[in-house]
Design an enzyme around this catalytic site. Structure first.
Site, mmCIF file in Angstrom:
data_model
loop_
_atom_site.group_PDB
_atom_site.id
_atom_site.type_symbol
_atom_site.label_atom_id
_atom_site.label_comp_id
_atom_site.label_asym_id
_atom_site.label_seq_id
_atom_site.Cartn_x
_atom_site.Cartn_y
_atom_site.Cartn_z
ATOM 1 N N LYS A 1 0.855 -1.192 0.000
ATOM 2 C CA LYS A 1 0.000 0.000 0.000
ATOM 3 C C LYS A 1 0.885 1.234 0.000
ATOM 4 O O LYS A 1 1.599 1.511 0.968
ATOM 5 C CB LYS A 1 -0.922 -0.008 1.220
ATOM 6 C CG LYS A 1 -1.903 1.162 1.250
ATOM 7 C CD LYS A 1 -2.820 1.047 2.460
ATOM 8 C CE LYS A 1 -3.814 2.195 2.532
ATOM 9 N NZ LYS A 1 -4.703 2.080 3.709
ATOM 10 N N LYS B 1 -2.145 -1.577 -3.808
ATOM 11 C CA LYS B 1 -2.961 -0.353 -3.800
ATOM 12 C C LYS B 1 -2.042 0.859 -3.890
ATOM 13 O O LYS B 1 -1.112 0.974 -3.079
ATOM 14 C CB LYS B 1 -3.790 -0.303 -2.514
ATOM 15 C CG LYS B 1 -4.703 0.905 -2.396
ATOM 16 C CD LYS B 1 -5.462 0.894 -1.061
ATOM 17 C CE LYS B 1 -6.386 2.103 -0.976
ATOM 18 N NZ LYS B 1 -7.093 2.165 0.320
#
Length: 325
Positions: free
Chosen positions: A195, A248
């Site tokens: 992330k 992400k």
């Protein structure tokens, strides 16, 4: 002189020929649709920066779920937006928390629907960070205890998958241990393993009301310039017991999606984040692009890069378009 060259166009001559040799496909089962659940009654408010995405109160959830089921979608991921916040995000792990309520409702009325519970504190803390704060520092280890409580409460409510998104070191092993101790050995963890600290999250923070009140998240989310770090993060989560690996954002990190696919055998999940969604929506509303064509090309690029699943706000639209074929 006779020219020697390959005739690649032979396999592109018609729609049926192109379909015959197509390598990558999208399916409705690939999509996980995010929902933002809020406290209150009769609320269905569009998020200003995310056209077509809504804050929903519990009494409006059934109509939304009926539509989701009718479109053939099989999975949702739940984010909670509580009315009250505090320093430790206690609304995240109360058994009557908004995500816990929504989970019980969905599993009670739509038992076949896969419910993924986002496991973080940022929507629930008054400072907007993903853990316990001391001064201006986000503390790693004390945050793990709260994340474990959150994961266990979500599993108790019936969540099929726990998806921790906080990026604290050791969060997967802590949550795995906590779930196992509580008797939830069969509940998998969909880790936000990779992330990045991305500028593409802006509209989501409007939707989740989770903008940090001071500083930023660069001390715990990854530097967008780094590639090798993604391997280290994902490897740790695999060793600690993750069952899925999320990358992400997705679109600007397709190289990382491919890296994860090449390196690991776990299912890879691409998160098509809010900024990627809102840019397309804005351009489409201005008539600058063909929204359907752009969205489907984006989603197919994520599958082609190696994603098995895609978390996307376009899930309902994509499901409709796939049904048109």
């Amino acid at each position: 002189m006779e020219l020697q060259f390959k005739r690649h166009r032979r396999l592109r001559q018609s729609a049926n020929m192109r379909a015959l040799v197509r390598e990558t496909y999208l399916h409705k089962e690939d999509f996980i649709y995010p929902l933002f659940i809020v406290e209150g009654e009769n609320i269905k408010n569009e998020v200003p920066s995310m056209p077509g995405v809504f804050h929903l109160s519990m009494d409006r959830l059934k109509a939304e779920m009926d539509e989701i089921v009718s479109l053939g979608l099989k999975s949702v991921i739940l984010f909670g937006v509580p009315a009250d916040k505090d320093a430790e995000g206690t609304g995240a792990y109360h058994n009557h928390g908004i995500v816990q309520q929504a989970t019980r409702f969905i599993k009670g009325h739509y038992p076949e629907m896969i419910v993924v519970a986002d496991t973080c504190l940022c929507e629930y803390t008054d400072h907007g960070h993903c853990g316990v704060v001391e001064g201006s520092k986000v503390l790693n280890d004390p945050s793990l205890n709260l994340l474990v409580q959150t994961a266990v409460s979500q599993a108790e409510a019936g969540a099929d998958i726990i998806a921790p998104s906080n990026m604290m070191d050791g969060f997967v092993t802590a949550i795995r241990h906590g779930l196992d101790e509580a008797g939830f050995t069969d509940v998998p963890i969909m880790s936000y393993a990779v992330k990045y600290s991305s500028s593409f999250y802006g509209p989501f923070r409007d939707a989740a009301e989770s903008t940090p009140q001071f500083g930023d998240r660069k001390t715990y989310q990854m530097d967008p310039a780094n590639r090798l770090e993604a391997f280290r993060e994902a490897e740790s989560d695999v060793e600690e017991g993750a069952d899925f690996l999320i990358v992400k954002p997705a679109l600007s990190y397709l190289d990382i999606v491919r890296d994860m696919r090449n390196e690991f055998t776990l299912p890879i999940v691409a998160y098509n984040v809010s900024g990627e969604y809102s840019m397309v929506k804005a351009a489409a509303q201005n008539g600058w692009i063909d929204e359907k064509a752009i969205v489907m090309e984006k989603l197919i690029s994520m599958k082609r890069a190696g994603a098995d699943l895609i978390i996307t706000y376009f899930a309902k639209d994509a499901a409709r378009w796939l049904s048109e074929k």
